[in-house]
Design an enzyme around this catalytic site. Structure first.
Site, PDB file in Angstrom:
ATOM      1  N   ASP A 207       0.860  -1.191   0.000  1.00  0.00           N
ATOM      2  CA  ASP A 207       0.000   0.000   0.000  1.00  0.00           C
ATOM      3  C   ASP A 207       0.894   1.239   0.000  1.00  0.00           C
ATOM      4  OD1 ASP A 207      -2.258   1.880   0.528  1.00  0.00           O
ATOM      5  OD2 ASP A 207      -3.367   0.035   0.935  1.00  0.00           O
ATOM      6  N   HIS A 229       1.866   1.421  -3.241  1.00  0.00           N
ATOM      7  CA  HIS A 229       1.029   2.350  -4.000  1.00  0.00           C
ATOM      8  C   HIS A 229       1.663   3.723  -4.173  1.00  0.00           C
ATOM      9  CE1 HIS A 229      -2.870  -0.060  -2.895  1.00  0.00           C
ATOM     10  NE2 HIS A 229      -2.024  -0.749  -3.646  1.00  0.00           N
TER      11      HIS A 229
END
Length: 368
Positions: A207, A229
């Site tokens: 993430d 991410h």
């Protein structure tokens, strides 16, 4: 009669002499010796009064927090050996710190091991098992967290709500989650903070490497992020505090990640993002977007319909270079009408992938 008075005065004098000096008691308390704890209960209950705390191979029982939020101001906390945690489905946190002038560090070879595979199910915080958040750095002021080695957090690693906090040379390695269902394993989530400085972080996760939801005077520099991410502002909006300003993210690398640079704001929310700088960011093998800025998020996903309640102003994009994957988009900008302005855009040089045909309301100077 005279002799009685003399005796009384002598007795009073002896009582006064025997009375402790408040200042001496206070000073001696402040100079308490170093303390070593081998259990979480000891550390949580007995840390007050220790100027230096060593956490020696602590095994934290299931469903409990290694609570270091009541230590004395100025305390140094040292992790030794392996810190581990029992398994239970709960919200956590597994560790928390608070105080003023706190230093958190570790001895050589120490590791804080979340053993997150016991919780990983590919759903993160979106369902499945209830997973504990890992570490709360909340209510810290004028403090430092340095040199920690963190491994396999169940979900988000370090939640920051602090004032003047330095986080240096921290390694967060959740790479085991790549093949074992790790999800929502953000490294640094920052909110309601003023003065957070993250330098030299090494992050492998699934993430955001950093996610700034609110706060000001925040710096991320010299970082290496992979698997996740990217370097994110937001999502901004829908919280008690929805202001992000004066942020610098610089001199970092992003590899094997979904995104490189990302700013996202919430659909139909209010707030602001101002004076954010991304500079000298090197990208490699980015799967979705090299640079993505969008004002349309709702329930964790883009809607494709931007709104104007969280303007993005004073943004500088300077020296974003490298490569994206063949199916990725180099740059995607989706702004509401007039809600993105006063941008500086230079030194963007990305190879691979494709250009977007869906950008909207791109501000003057930017390129999509």
């Amino acid at each position: 009669m005279r002799s009685v008075e003399i005796l009384g005065l002598a007795a009073l004098g002896s009582l006064v002499a025997a009375a402790p000096s408040p200042s001496r008691v206070s000073n001696s308390a402040k100079k308490a010796s170093s303390c070593t704890f081998t259990s979480a209960a000891q550390a949580s209950k007995s840390a007050s009064g220790c100027s230096e705390i060593t956490l020696d191979n602590i095994a934290v029982p299931a469903g409990e927090t290694l609570d270091l939020s009541h230590v004395d101001d100025g305390t140094t906390i040292i992790f030794e050996g392996t810190t581990s945690f029992g398994y239970k489905e709960w919200k956590g946190p597994l560790i928390q710190f608070a105080g003023t002038g706190i230093t958190v560090k570790q001895n050589t070879g120490a590791v804080i091991d979340g053993d997150g595979s016991r919780w990983w199910d590919g759903k993160g915080t979106n369902g499945g098992k209830t997973k504990p958040k890992f570490m709360y750095a909340h209510k810290l002021r004028d403090s430092t967290i340095t040199g920690l080695s963190i491994k396999n957090t169940p979900v988000q690693a370090i939640s920051v709500q602090a004032t003047n906090l330095q986080l240096t040379d921290i390694t967060i390695d959740n790479s085991d989650g790549d093949e074992n269902g790790g999800h929502n394993t953000d490294a640094f989530d920052i909110g309601e903070s003023n003065g957070v400085y993250i330098r030299g972080a090494v992050v492998k996760n699934q993430d955001d490497c950093i996610a700034i939801n609110s706060g000001e005077n925040i710096e991320f520099s010299g970082g290496s992020c992979s698997g996740g991410h990217g370097l994110s502002i937001g999502s901004v909006g829908g919280r008690d505090n929805n202001i992000v300003k004066n942020v610098t993210i610089t001199d970092s690398t992003i590899s094997d990640s979904d995104n490189g640079v990302r700013i996202k704001t919430i659909y139909d929310a209010t707030g602001s993002v101002g004076d954010v700088t991304y500079s000298n960011i090197k990208l490699s093998n980015i799967a979705k977007y090299g640079i993505v800025i969008e004002q349309d998020y709702e329930n964790g996903s883009p809607t494709g319909t931007p709104t104007t309640g969280v303007p993005i102003t004073g943004l500088t994009i300077d020296g974003i270079t490298g490569s994206v994957a063949s199916n990725a988009v180099q740059v995607y900008i989706l702004c509401g009408d007039g809600s993105c302005s006063d941008w500086t855009w230079k030194g963007v040089d990305l190879t691979g992938g494709k250009k977007s045909s869906k950008c909207e309301n791109v501000p003057s100077g930017a390129s999509c």
